[in-house]
Design an enzyme around this catalytic site. Sequence first.
Site, PDB file in Angstrom:
ATOM      1  N   ASP A  44       0.814  -1.221   0.000  1.00 10.09           N
ATOM      2  CA  ASP A  44       0.000   0.000   0.000  1.00 10.09           C
ATOM      3  C   ASP A  44       0.850   1.275   0.000  1.00 10.09           C
ATOM      4  O   ASP A  44       0.412   2.326   0.445  1.00 10.09           O
ATOM      5  CB  ASP A  44      -0.964   0.004   1.194  1.00 10.09           C
ATOM      6  CG  ASP A  44      -0.230  -0.085   2.516  1.00 10.09           C
ATOM      7  OD1 ASP A  44       1.012  -0.284   2.505  1.00 10.09           O
ATOM      8  OD2 ASP A  44      -0.883   0.058   3.566  1.00 10.09           O
ATOM      9  N   HIS A 248      25.202   3.058 -17.446  1.00 12.46           N
ATOM     10  CA  HIS A 248      24.085   3.396 -16.567  1.00 12.46           C
ATOM     11  C   HIS A 248      24.229   2.704 -15.207  1.00 12.46           C
ATOM     12  O   HIS A 248      23.264   2.196 -14.643  1.00 12.46           O
ATOM     13  CB  HIS A 248      22.746   3.063 -17.236  1.00 12.46           C
ATOM     14  CG  HIS A 248      22.431   4.010 -18.357  1.00 12.46           C
ATOM     15  ND1 HIS A 248      21.472   3.761 -19.310  1.00 12.46           N
ATOM     16  CD2 HIS A 248      22.960   5.214 -18.694  1.00 12.46           C
ATOM     17  CE1 HIS A 248      21.426   4.768 -20.181  1.00 12.46           C
ATOM     18  NE2 HIS A 248      22.323   5.662 -19.821  1.00 12.46           N
ATOM     19  N   ASP A 265      27.295  11.248 -12.477  1.00 11.05           N
ATOM     20  CA  ASP A 265      26.306  11.787 -13.417  1.00 11.05           C
ATOM     21  C   ASP A 265      25.044  11.987 -12.598  1.00 11.05           C
ATOM     22  O   ASP A 265      24.346  11.029 -12.263  1.00 11.05           O
ATOM     23  CB  ASP A 265      26.093  10.786 -14.562  1.00 11.05           C
ATOM     24  CG  ASP A 265      25.191  11.335 -15.663  1.00 11.05           C
ATOM     25  OD1 ASP A 265      24.441  12.304 -15.402  1.00 11.05           O
ATOM     26  OD2 ASP A 265      25.228  10.783 -16.780  1.00 11.05           O
ATOM     27  N   ASP A 276      21.253  17.825 -15.906  1.00  5.96           N
ATOM     28  CA  ASP A 276      21.913  16.546 -16.217  1.00  5.96           C
ATOM     29  C   ASP A 276      23.408  16.830 -16.371  1.00  5.96           C
ATOM     30  O   ASP A 276      23.859  17.209 -17.452  1.00  5.96           O
ATOM     31  CB  ASP A 276      21.307  15.980 -17.510  1.00  5.96           C
ATOM     32  CG  ASP A 276      21.935  14.642 -17.897  1.00  5.96           C
ATOM     33  OD1 ASP A 276      22.739  14.106 -17.119  1.00  5.96           O
ATOM     34  OD2 ASP A 276      21.618  14.152 -18.992  1.00  5.96           O
ATOM     35  N   HIS A 355      28.773   6.362 -26.536  1.00  8.18           N
ATOM     36  CA  HIS A 355      27.388   6.871 -26.551  1.00  8.18           C
ATOM     37  C   HIS A 355      27.332   8.147 -27.379  1.00  8.18           C
ATOM     38  O   HIS A 355      28.350   8.616 -27.891  1.00  8.18           O
ATOM     39  CB  HIS A 355      26.884   7.119 -25.126  1.00  8.18           C
ATOM     40  CG  HIS A 355      27.801   7.989 -24.299  1.00  8.18           C
ATOM     41  ND1 HIS A 355      27.893   9.355 -24.502  1.00  8.18           N
ATOM     42  CD2 HIS A 355      28.663   7.697 -23.303  1.00  8.18           C
ATOM     43  CE1 HIS A 355      28.766   9.857 -23.643  1.00  8.18           C
ATOM     44  NE2 HIS A 355      29.262   8.871 -22.908  1.00  8.18           N
ATOM     45  N   HIS A 359      21.945  15.199 -25.900  1.00 12.69           N
ATOM     46  CA  HIS A 359      20.500  14.995 -26.115  1.00 12.69           C
ATOM     47  C   HIS A 359      19.754  16.231 -25.640  1.00 12.69           C
ATOM     48  O   HIS A 359      20.288  17.037 -24.884  1.00 12.69           O
ATOM     49  CB  HIS A 359      20.033  13.748 -25.351  1.00 12.69           C
ATOM     50  CG  HIS A 359      20.409  13.736 -23.894  1.00 12.69           C
ATOM     51  ND1 HIS A 359      19.688  14.417 -22.928  1.00 12.69           N
ATOM     52  CD2 HIS A 359      21.448  13.178 -23.227  1.00 12.69           C
ATOM     53  CE1 HIS A 359      20.271  14.236 -21.749  1.00 12.69           C
ATOM     54  NE2 HIS A 359      21.346  13.499 -21.893  1.00 12.69           N
ATOM     55  N   HIS A 366      16.007  13.028 -20.831  1.00 15.11           N
ATOM     56  CA  HIS A 366      16.154  12.828 -22.277  1.00 15.11           C
ATOM     57  C   HIS A 366      14.882  13.406 -22.870  1.00 15.11           C
ATOM     58  O   HIS A 366      13.872  12.731 -22.977  1.00 15.11           O
ATOM     59  CB  HIS A 366      16.327  11.346 -22.623  1.00 15.11           C
ATOM     60  CG  HIS A 366      17.602  10.775 -22.070  1.00 15.11           C
ATOM     61  ND1 HIS A 366      17.785   9.438 -21.830  1.00 15.11           N
ATOM     62  CD2 HIS A 366      18.758  11.366 -21.702  1.00 15.11           C
ATOM     63  CE1 HIS A 366      19.001   9.231 -21.338  1.00 15.11           C
ATOM     64  NE2 HIS A 366      19.606  10.390 -21.246  1.00 15.11           N
ATOM     65  N   GLU A 392      28.145  15.938 -23.840  1.00 13.52           N
ATOM     66  CA  GLU A 392      28.741  15.007 -22.884  1.00 13.52           C
ATOM     67  C   GLU A 392      29.667  13.983 -23.523  1.00 13.52           C
ATOM     68  O   GLU A 392      29.377  12.792 -23.511  1.00 13.52           O
ATOM     69  CB  GLU A 392      27.630  14.290 -22.095  1.00 13.52           C
ATOM     70  CG  GLU A 392      26.517  13.703 -22.955  1.00 13.52           C
ATOM     71  CD  GLU A 392      25.461  13.002 -22.108  1.00 13.52           C
ATOM     72  OE1 GLU A 392      25.844  12.190 -21.250  1.00 13.52           O
ATOM     73  OE2 GLU A 392      24.262  13.274 -22.296  1.00 13.52           O
ATOM     74  N   TYR A 396      35.994   5.698 -22.400  1.00 12.17           N
ATOM     75  CA  TYR A 396      35.835   4.592 -21.465  1.00 12.17           C
ATOM     76  C   TYR A 396      36.801   3.476 -21.850  1.00 12.17           C
ATOM     77  O   TYR A 396      36.652   2.854 -22.898  1.00 12.17           O
ATOM     78  CB  TYR A 396      34.379   4.088 -21.491  1.00 12.17           C
ATOM     79  CG  TYR A 396      33.382   5.218 -21.311  1.00 12.17           C
ATOM     80  CD1 TYR A 396      32.990   5.616 -20.037  1.00 12.17           C
ATOM     81  CD2 TYR A 396      32.882   5.917 -22.408  1.00 12.17           C
ATOM     82  CE1 TYR A 396      32.099   6.673 -19.867  1.00 12.17           C
ATOM     83  CE2 TYR A 396      31.997   6.973 -22.243  1.00 12.17           C
ATOM     84  CZ  TYR A 396      31.614   7.348 -20.970  1.00 12.17           C
ATOM     85  OH  TYR A 396      30.743   8.396 -20.802  1.00 12.17           O
ATOM     86  N   ARG A 414      33.591  10.992 -18.240  1.00 13.58           N
ATOM     87  CA  ARG A 414      32.580  11.739 -18.991  1.00 13.58           C
ATOM     88  C   ARG A 414      32.477  13.111 -18.338  1.00 13.58           C
ATOM     89  O   ARG A 414      32.566  13.221 -17.116  1.00 13.58           O
ATOM     90  CB  ARG A 414      31.229  11.014 -18.965  1.00 13.58           C
ATOM     91  CG  ARG A 414      30.090  11.791 -19.627  1.00 13.58           C
ATOM     92  CD  ARG A 414      28.859  10.929 -19.925  1.00 13.58           C
ATOM     93  NE  ARG A 414      28.148  10.470 -18.754  1.00 13.58           N
ATOM     94  CZ  ARG A 414      28.199   9.248 -18.244  1.00 13.58           C
ATOM     95  NH1 ARG A 414      28.957   8.328 -18.809  1.00 13.58           N
ATOM     96  NH2 ARG A 414      27.506   8.931 -17.173  1.00 13.58           N
ATOM     97  N   GLU A 416      29.924  16.511 -18.690  1.00 12.78           N
ATOM     98  CA  GLU A 416      28.633  16.863 -19.300  1.00 12.78           C
ATOM     99  C   GLU A 416      28.128  18.203 -18.792  1.00 12.78           C
ATOM    100  O   GLU A 416      27.979  18.394 -17.579  1.00 12.78           O
ATOM    101  CB  GLU A 416      27.605  15.771 -18.961  1.00 12.78           C
ATOM    102  CG  GLU A 416      26.199  16.059 -19.449  1.00 12.78           C
ATOM    103  CD  GLU A 416      25.231  14.929 -19.135  1.00 12.78           C
ATOM    104  OE1 GLU A 416      25.421  14.237 -18.107  1.00 12.78           O
ATOM    105  OE2 GLU A 416      24.288  14.734 -19.924  1.00 12.78           O
TER     106      GLU A 416
END
Length: 447
Positions: A44, A248, A265, A276, A355, A359, A366, A392, A396, A414, A416
Site C-alpha cells: 500500500d 548506466h 552523473d 543533467d 554513446h 541529447h 532525455h 557530454e 571509457y 565523462r 557533461e
Amino acid sequence: MTKAQISTLPLSDFTKHRTAFIEKMVNNSIAIFPAASEVTRSNDTEFAFCQNKHFYYLTGFNEPDALLVLMKTNDGTAQSVLFTLPKDPLHEIWQGRRIGQLKAVEDYAVDKSFEIKEIDTLIPQYLEGKSQVYFGFNDPDFSTQVFSWLKQVKSRSRQGVKTPQCLFDSDPIVEELRLIKSENELALMRQANHISGLAHQRAMQKCQVGKFEYQIEAELLHEFSRHGARYPAYASIVAGGDNANILHYTANNDALNNNELLLIDAGAELSGYAADITRTFPINGKFNKEQAALYQLVLDAKNLAINAIKPGMTFAELNVITNAFLTQGLLDLGLFTGDFNELLSDKKIKQYFIHGLGHWLGLDVHDVGDYQSNDKREQTRAFEKGMVMTIEPGLYIPLDDLSVAEKWRGIGIRIEDNIAVTDTGFENLTVNSPQTIEEIETLMATS
Ligand SMILES: [Mn+2]
C-alpha cells in the site's frame, strides 16, 4: 500558512502553452490529455508521484488522476476543462491536500472544472459533432478509453449524432512546443543547474578514499533537497574506477579506491525541469599522469563542441568535430596507432566513446523533440534559439581492454554540461560545477 519559496513557472506560462497547442488545432476539434496516476511501489505504498510531463506542460497541475480537455469551436473559440479528484476531507487527512474544482478554475486558469468521475458522462458529449480528436498515441490504455468514448457517441448516430472521424496524434505537437524553452523555463533550468552544481561541489569536497559510492550519492541528494529540489531528475550514477565504464551504473555500492577516478552523473529536478551534469574527478584529490591526459582530452572535446553551438549548427556536425578531435587525441597519447583518416573512416573512436554526444533536455532528462531534419537524416536538425541540450563526450577504457597499455585501463571519463541555444550562440547553464584539473584539485585540497 506561508508556502515555501520553490521556483515554478508562472501560471501565465502554462496558459501560453495551452494557447500554443490550441493554435495548432483545426476548428471544431477537441484534445484530451490524461494526468499520471500513482504507481504502487509495494503493497500500500507508492513511488514518489511524477506527473505526466505533457499534461504538466499544459496545466502546471501536479495531482494524479486528472484530465485536461481543450476544445476549439467552428469559429475558433477555445475552451479548457480540467477534471480533477474531488475535495475529500477524509482522504486529504491521510494523503494530502487536493486542489478541488473551485481552486482548479481559480489557480489554473481553466474555464471549467469537474470531478474526474464525470469524464464518462461529459467527454462523449464534448465529442459529439466534433470533426477531429487529438490525443497521445503512445499510451495504449488511454487510447482504449478514447475509443470507448467514441463508441458511445457512435451508438447514437441514428439520432443524428455525428462522431469525429479524424484522430490526430497530439504527441508530436506538444513535443515540438516543449523543445523550445521560454525565458521562464530557462530561468528554472539555470536554477536546477545551479543546485546540481552545488551538489557536485559537495561531492568533491566529501569524497575520500575508503568511503562508499552510496555515501557520495547521499551528499548529492542532501544538497539537492536542501535547495528545494527534493528529487533527482534521474537515478544518480556514482561510479568509482572501472564502474564508470558501465554507462548506466546505479548500484552505487562499491568502495572508493585510491588512484581511481569517480564519475558522477547527477542532476536535480526543480519544478519538473531537469539538470543533467557529469563530472569525473580523482578520488584522492590528485589526477595521475594518465588520468590527467585523458581528462584534459575529454574536457577540450567538450569545450570544442560547446563553442561551436549556435543557431543552424547540428548534432551531426558536432559529432564530426568531436570524433576527429578525440581520434587525434588518442593517437597522440598512443592509445591508437595507425593512420588518422583510416581511424576516422572506420569510426574507431566509437570503441571508447560509446554513446551519443548529447541529447535534448527539459521536463524530461532525455527530453522530447525530433533530432532529424525534414529529410530524416540522423541528427541533422538545425539548432534554434531556446533549445536546450547536453554536451557530454566521454572516453571509457575498460579494465579488461588488453589492446592498450595497462596504465590506461579502468579509466572512464565523462564530462557533461547543459547548453541553451541563444540568438547568436550559446549559454552554458552549467557554470558552478568545477571542471578544470586545477579547479577540481584546488577544491579537493582545501576541503
Ligand atoms: Mn545526459
